[in-house]
Design an enzyme around this catalytic site. Structure first.
Site, PDB file in Angstrom:
ATOM      1  CG  ASP A  54      -2.249   0.779   1.327  1.00 58.27           C
ATOM      2  OD1 ASP A  54      -2.207   1.205   0.005  1.00 58.27           O
ATOM      3  OD2 ASP A  54      -2.522   1.274   2.118  1.00 58.27           O
ATOM      4  NE  ARG A  95      -1.361   6.598   1.293  1.00 57.27           N
ATOM      5  CZ  ARG A  95      -1.109   5.760   2.328  1.00 57.27           C
ATOM      6  NH1 ARG A  95      -0.848   6.110   3.552  1.00 57.27           N
ATOM      7  NH2 ARG A  95      -1.679   4.515   1.964  1.00 57.27           N
ATOM      8  NE  ARG A 131      -4.805   6.651  -7.124  1.00 54.61           N
ATOM      9  CZ  ARG A 131      -4.387   6.247  -5.968  1.00 54.61           C
ATOM     10  NH1 ARG A 131      -4.118   7.419  -4.949  1.00 54.61           N
ATOM     11  NH2 ARG A 131      -4.577   4.979  -5.353  1.00 54.61           N
ATOM     12  CG  ASN A 166      -7.677  -2.458  -5.328  1.00 53.24           C
ATOM     13  OD1 ASN A 166      -6.804  -3.198  -5.273  1.00 53.24           O
ATOM     14  ND2 ASN A 166      -7.951  -1.392  -4.457  1.00 53.24           N
ATOM     15  CD1 TRP A 167     -13.049  -5.865  -9.049  1.00 55.79           C
ATOM     16  CD2 TRP A 167     -12.044  -5.344 -10.999  1.00 55.79           C
ATOM     17  NE1 TRP A 167     -12.176  -7.007  -9.651  1.00 55.79           N
ATOM     18  CE2 TRP A 167     -11.691  -6.605 -10.946  1.00 55.79           C
ATOM     19  CE3 TRP A 167     -11.745  -4.655 -12.191  1.00 55.79           C
ATOM     20  CZ2 TRP A 167     -11.207  -7.454 -11.840  1.00 55.79           C
ATOM     21  CZ3 TRP A 167     -11.053  -5.232 -13.113  1.00 55.79           C
ATOM     22  CH2 TRP A 167     -10.806  -6.547 -12.947  1.00 55.79           C
TER      23      TRP A 167
END
Ligand code: FPP
Length: 259
Positions: free
Chosen positions: A19, A23, A32, A67-68
């Site tokens: 993860d 960020r 991203r 995440n879809w």
């Protein structure tokens, strides 16, 4: 004890939630997707670091059932990244004797990605080194639901007695049915959650959380997670005294198996 000693309490199975890519990119005023690209380098370092330390299984959470719901553009750039990373990284892993396999709801993925996954599994299936399990379109609840549905169908057909079901029957029907449960779970990026990862399999796993963002996670950070693991006393519901007696009985033997 030296870090590479097999006599220390090394985890056999390490599971990772990678993860913090978004960020990491945002901090650098980048899209991203750039964070996800940078994350591939950390995947490589983690695979190498775990293989070097004698880990038997490394499970990586690459894309969750949830995440879809991300913006379509990000989902599609992640899927493209998986296809590219498969082509490059599987070659390297294959050369290093690593076996690759995938867990998750493959039918939701593009034909190209499904094909790439099947090829990678076929190419590396005879390798005897570390196993790398990549979870794509995976959710722990989905995994449990699949197992439960299969068992329910067997009961309905009279092949099983519902009254006799054991925990082992559920384990045997999960995606990781043939692998030991993770000993060490690592989550980067600062959140302290399991986020629908291997819900059943993580029951007794040591949980390690770090604020380091995934693209910044390298061998030194992996070493910190292993040190943390090495300092834990895994009790599996027993008292500390019972464990001490057990390990006195096993004195001299390697400590890789949880007591
Ligand atoms: C979570 O970070 C990360 C992902 C959803 C994708 C992980 C994918 C990779 C590291 C790419 C390579 C993978 C393989 C197995 C080749 P996030 O986007 O949620 O970060 P954030 O919390 O900072 O937004």
């Amino acid at each position: 004890m030296s870090e590479t000693s097999t006599a220390s309490k090394w985890p056999r199975h390490v599971a990772v939630i990678m993860d913090g890519n978004g960020r990491w990119a945002k901090k650098r005023f980048m899209p991203r997707a750039a964070g996800h690209h940078a994350g591939v380098k950390s995947v490589r370092a983690t695979v190498e670091g775990c293989a070097r330390r004698g880990v038997e299984v490394l499970t990586l959470f690459a894309f969750s059932s949830e995440n879809w719901k991300r913006p379509a553009e990000e989902v599609s750039s992640l899927m493209n990244l998986f296809v590219q990373a498969l082509e490059r990284e599987v070659d390297v892993m294959h050369r290093n004797g690593i076996r690759v396999r995938f867990i998750g709801q493959r039918s939701l993925l593009s034909d190209q990605l499904q094909q790439g996954m099947a090829d990678a599994e076929r190419r590396t299936q005879a390798n005897t080194g570390m196993q790398v399990v990549i979870a794509v379109a995976y959710g722990g609840r989905w995994d449990l639901l699949q197992a439960t549905s299969r068992l329910a169908r067997q009961c309905a057909r009279g092949e099983r007695d519902a009254e006799q079901l054991q925990e082992a029957d559920i384990s045997a029907n999960l995606e990781l049915h043939d692998l030991p449960d993770p000993d060490l779970f690592i989550r980067t990026g600062g959140e302290r959650r399991i986020s629908n990862f291997l819900l059943w399999n993580l029951a007794y796993t040591e949980l390690y959380f770090t604020d380091v963002l995934w693209p910044d996670f390298g061998d030194a950070e992996l070493a910190d997670a292993f040190t943390y693991f090495n300092e834990r006393q895994r009790r599996f519901g027993l008292t500390a005294e019972q464990l001490e007696k057990q390990s006195a009985g096993k004195a001299g033997s390697a400590m890789r198996e949880p007591g």
